[in-house]
Scaffold this active site. Structure first.
Site, PDB file in Angstrom:
ATOM      1  N   ASP A 130      -0.120  -0.059  -2.384  1.00 58.56           N
ATOM      2  CA  ASP A 130      -1.379  -0.184  -1.656  1.00 58.56           C
ATOM      3  C   ASP A 130      -2.348   0.872  -2.162  1.00 58.56           C
ATOM      4  O   ASP A 130      -1.967   1.793  -2.877  1.00 58.56           O
ATOM      5  CB  ASP A 130      -1.187  -0.142  -0.138  1.00 58.56           C
ATOM      6  N   TYR A 132      -5.031   3.992  -2.741  1.00 61.20           N
ATOM      7  CA  TYR A 132      -5.121   5.382  -2.311  1.00 61.20           C
ATOM      8  C   TYR A 132      -5.903   5.427  -0.999  1.00 61.20           C
ATOM      9  O   TYR A 132      -6.875   4.689  -0.819  1.00 61.20           O
ATOM     10  CB  TYR A 132      -5.853   6.226  -3.352  1.00 61.20           C
ATOM     11  N   PHE A 143      -3.323   2.306  -9.400  1.00 65.37           N
ATOM     12  CA  PHE A 143      -3.139   3.566 -10.132  1.00 65.37           C
ATOM     13  C   PHE A 143      -4.457   4.214 -10.562  1.00 65.37           C
ATOM     14  O   PHE A 143      -4.496   5.388 -10.874  1.00 65.37           O
ATOM     15  CB  PHE A 143      -2.229   3.403 -11.363  1.00 65.37           C
ATOM     16  N   HIS A 256       9.882   3.880 -10.848  1.00 64.06           N
ATOM     17  CA  HIS A 256       8.458   4.079 -10.575  1.00 64.06           C
ATOM     18  C   HIS A 256       8.023   5.427 -11.150  1.00 64.06           C
ATOM     19  O   HIS A 256       8.805   6.378 -11.198  1.00 64.06           O
ATOM     20  CB  HIS A 256       8.227   4.056  -9.058  1.00 64.06           C
TER      21      HIS A 256
END
Length: 302
Positions: A130, A132, A143, A256
């Site tokens: 989701d 920031y 990202f 990740h």
């Protein structure tokens, strides 16, 4: 693949500001066009006729989609937009804003992934979770983060992995984390959930975004028949790739890039070079992705 090629465009939605009192539609103008024929479903789709059949309530709830979702995606996502679950999501978002909640990214940027990367340009898919949830951060690409906010730890780890694959790679100056050059080159940067309440991670999860973004991934898999690379970092992203035919597409899986997990295989996954090797086999020597983010400041518009 050279990392030194300059991008023609870079910051796009993340750095432009709409004129005072301008509508979302006038701010974005016509969707950008890209060379290449439209897929069959898109070629047959009559947007005006579809909109004319919407009820007044549906038009009201879907105004953001009608104004800002790139036209290349609408023929494939239109049925999801009309599901009860998605319309309830739009009612929920409307109530959040009415109640004075701050929602990120700004509404005009929720679908920036679709405008930076029209369907017929997609070469690579990177999936996040989701947005920031701090101010001046999210702008609709996973990202990626608005300047001058510096790249967060996960993105810094992505830069480190790139450096391992391409020793000549240099992270962007001023600790920037703006990834619009990648999106403009065919890297679909898609969060699973497209909005979040300020300061509350995952606060809009399970409301209906997942239905839409899974359809986006499934559409890429079905329509981009020459082959796309899916970079699946972490279990949630890997779950999103289930059912994608591996005879047509390449799925690269790893931990990740978060500091909590990157040491468990992300740094040495070599996804960036593997991605380009595969794309160049499919699309020719210039078919890979230029991962360089060091764009001329004048072009970036920062």
């Amino acid at each position: 693949m050279s990392l030194k090629r300059k991008a023609a465009e870079a910051a796009g939605d993340a750095t432009k500001k709409p004129k005072a009192n301008a509508s979302i539609t006038s701010f974005f103008g016509p969707p950008k066009t890209t060379p290449g024929s439209k897929p069959a479903a898109a070629a047959k789709f009559d947007r005006d006729a579809w909109v004319a059949k919407l009820t007044d309530e549906q038009k009201d709830l879907l105004q953001l989609e009608l104004d800002t979702l790139h036209e290349s995606w609408l023929p494939y996502l239109k049925d999801v937009l009309l599901t009860p679950q998605f319309l309830e999501l739009k009612k929920f978002l409307k109530q959040e804003l009415k109640n004075g909640k701050v929602v990120y990214p700004p509404m005009k940027d929720v679908y920036s992934w679709s405008r930076h990367t029209p369907l017929n340009t997609v070469k690579v898919v990177i999936t996040g979770q989701d947005p920031y949830h701090g101010p001046n951060q999210a702008h609709g690409l996973c990202f990626s983060i608005r300047p001058p906010t510096p790249a967060p730890p996960s993105l810094q780890n992505i830069y480190k992995a790139l450096k391992i694959d391409y020793p000549e790679y240099q992270p962007p100056p001023n600790k920037s984390g703006l990834l619009t050059p990648w999106a403009d080159r065919g890297v679909l940067l898609l969060n699973t959930c497209l909005t979040v309440r300020r300061g509350e991670a995952n606060s809009h999860a399970g409301k209906g975004w997942e239905l839409l973004t899974q359809k986006v991934i499934d559409t890429v898999s079905k329509v981009r028949t020459n082959g796309v690379v899916f970079l699946a970092w972490g279990t949630p992203a890997q779950n999103r790739t289930k059912g994608i035919p591996v005879d047509k597409h390449l799925i690269l899986k790893s931990a990740h890039p978060s500091p909590l997990s990157a040491s468990r295989g992300f740094f040495d996954c070599h996804h960036f070079s593997k991605c380009n090797e595969w794309l160049e086999q499919r699309y020719g020597k210039d078919g890979g992705v230029d991962w360089d983010l060091n764009v001329d400041p004048g072009q970036a518009g920062v």
